[in-house]
Design an enzyme around this catalytic site. Structure first.
Site, PDB file in Angstrom:
ATOM      1  N   ARG A  91       0.886  -1.175   0.000  1.00 46.80           N
ATOM      2  CA  ARG A  91       0.000   0.000   0.000  1.00 46.80           C
ATOM      3  C   ARG A  91       0.911   1.208   0.000  1.00 46.80           C
ATOM      4  O   ARG A  91       1.588   1.484   0.993  1.00 46.80           O
ATOM      5  CB  ARG A  91      -0.908  -0.024   1.234  1.00 46.80           C
ATOM      6  N   HIS A 149      -7.038   1.361  -6.957  1.00 48.22           N
ATOM      7  CA  HIS A 149      -7.344   0.583  -5.755  1.00 48.22           C
ATOM      8  C   HIS A 149      -8.143  -0.659  -6.174  1.00 48.22           C
ATOM      9  O   HIS A 149      -9.330  -0.784  -5.882  1.00 48.22           O
ATOM     10  CB  HIS A 149      -8.148   1.448  -4.784  1.00 48.22           C
ATOM     11  N   GLN A 199     -10.316  -2.953  -3.683  1.00 49.02           N
ATOM     12  CA  GLN A 199     -11.600  -2.372  -3.282  1.00 49.02           C
ATOM     13  C   GLN A 199     -12.674  -2.653  -4.322  1.00 49.02           C
ATOM     14  O   GLN A 199     -13.817  -2.970  -3.974  1.00 49.02           O
ATOM     15  CB  GLN A 199     -11.445  -0.863  -3.082  1.00 49.02           C
ATOM     16  N   ASP A 256     -16.368   9.108  -2.573  1.00 49.10           N
ATOM     17  CA  ASP A 256     -15.185   8.861  -1.748  1.00 49.10           C
ATOM     18  C   ASP A 256     -14.831  10.166  -1.047  1.00 49.10           C
ATOM     19  O   ASP A 256     -15.365  11.231  -1.384  1.00 49.10           O
ATOM     20  CB  ASP A 256     -14.030   8.381  -2.635  1.00 49.10           C
ATOM     21  N   CYS A 308     -16.058   3.544  -0.153  1.00 46.96           N
ATOM     22  CA  CYS A 308     -14.996   2.619   0.240  1.00 46.96           C
ATOM     23  C   CYS A 308     -14.524   2.835   1.677  1.00 46.96           C
ATOM     24  O   CYS A 308     -13.813   1.984   2.219  1.00 46.96           O
ATOM     25  CB  CYS A 308     -13.829   2.697  -0.735  1.00 46.96           C
ATOM     26  N   ARG A 344     -14.423  -6.834   1.709  1.00 47.81           N
ATOM     27  CA  ARG A 344     -12.977  -6.731   1.513  1.00 47.81           C
ATOM     28  C   ARG A 344     -12.297  -8.011   1.998  1.00 47.81           C
ATOM     29  O   ARG A 344     -11.345  -8.503   1.384  1.00 47.81           O
ATOM     30  CB  ARG A 344     -12.404  -5.516   2.263  1.00 47.81           C
TER      31      ARG A 344
END
Length: 303
Positions: A105, A132, A135, A223, A262, A290
């Site tokens: 990450r 991402h 996700q 987001d 998310c 997830r």
């Protein structure tokens, strides 16, 4: 030696493979031992490198790997020689001698590419400033468990044209749904992202009008607007204020439209509390998924 199975960006993956991973995640959630056997990664080790803080990514990968019988090593740059000048390439070579799969990450997508180029074990994109993908696997899985196949459906985005927008465009191409993006021009997705989506057969539209994008949509997504340490936070909030997903905006979508985020969310900024905590919101299922999607990604990467 065969090349490792990296999971880096949806754009680089075959549509059939992504479908296989989503379906495997659903099988893990159902507890279908014939398709997703428990303990299938016994004896395997996952290394996780975090240049950016995380809640969902860290916990879902760590719990998922342990549920599959494997073990986990968590690393921060300050705890590694990367923080003292060792190259990503050399780190990749060393970790490949110790572990079976690496998740990173990072703020810089170039770091992830370097890791994948020099690692001899699979590398997973846990998030970069450009995309991402983990996700989105959970998001597609969440939509489908509530509304059936996502192919042919309409997903609307309202807000910042960030890394999640890029990945939603990639997902639209790979899974065959329409994506409508509403962003202010100051924070629009790149022309390269929009062109890639359209050139690869995606139904991708861009507008400055969130009502236009959301009209008749099956799912509405947003987001956060402001990242940690963003010095232009107040300006960003002012420009993006008309893109808040509130009850008025949701009412323009289909009556049974889902709301996704998310997380982490800032109620009162990109989404109203009434939408975030309302009956159309599936954000907690999305967060749970997830875990199941991560287990599927790990299992696919390790064959």
């Amino acid at each position: 030696m065969t090349d490792p199975r990296h999971f880096l960006d949806l754009a680089a993956m075959e549509a059939d493979t992504l479908r296989e991973i989503v379906d495997l995640g659903a099988a893990f959630k159902r507890g279908d031992a014939d398709i997703a056997p428990p303990g299938c990664l016994a004896g395997k080790t996952l290394a996780m490198i975090f240049e950016k803080p995380s809640t969902r990514t860290r916990v879902s990968f760590e719990v998922g790997m342990k549920q599959l019988g494997g073990s986990v090593v968590v690393l921060a740059p300050t705890e590694m020689q990367i923080g003292r000048g060792e190259t990503i390439a050399d780190t990749a070579r060393v970790l490949s001698r110790y572990v079976d799969v690496i998740m990173m990450r990072t703020i810089n997508a170039g770091n992830l590419r370097d890791l994948a180029n020099y690692a001899t074990v699979p590398v997973i994109n846990g998030l970069t400033d450009q995309s991402h993908p983990c996700q989105l696997m959970a998001d597609v899985m969440t939509f489908e468990e509530h509304r059936g196949p996502i192919a042919g459906k309409i997903v609307a985005w309202s807000g910042d044209g960030n890394n999640m927008v890029t990945t939603w465009v990639q997902a639209a191409v790979k899974f065959g749904f329409e994506i409508r993006l509403a962003c202010p021009d100051e924070f629009a997705p790149s022309r390269e992202v929009l062109d890639w989506g359209r050139e690869n057969g995606g139904a991708v539209t861009y507008t400055n009008d969130p009502l236009e994008a959301v009209s008749g949509a099956d799912c509405v997504v947003t987001d956060t607007w402001v990242s940690m340490g963003d010095e232009a936070a107040d300006r960003r909030r002012k420009i993006l204020a008309p893109y808040c997903v509130n009850d008025r905006l949701m009412s323009a979508a289909k009556p049974d439209a889902l709301f996704m985020h998310c997380l982490p969310a800032h109620r009162g900024e990109e989404v109203s509390a009434s939408v975030m905590d309302g009956p159309q919101s599936v954000v907690w299922d999305e967060a749970e998924n997830r875990l199941h999607a991560q287990k599927a990604i790990l299992t696919w990467c390790l064959g």
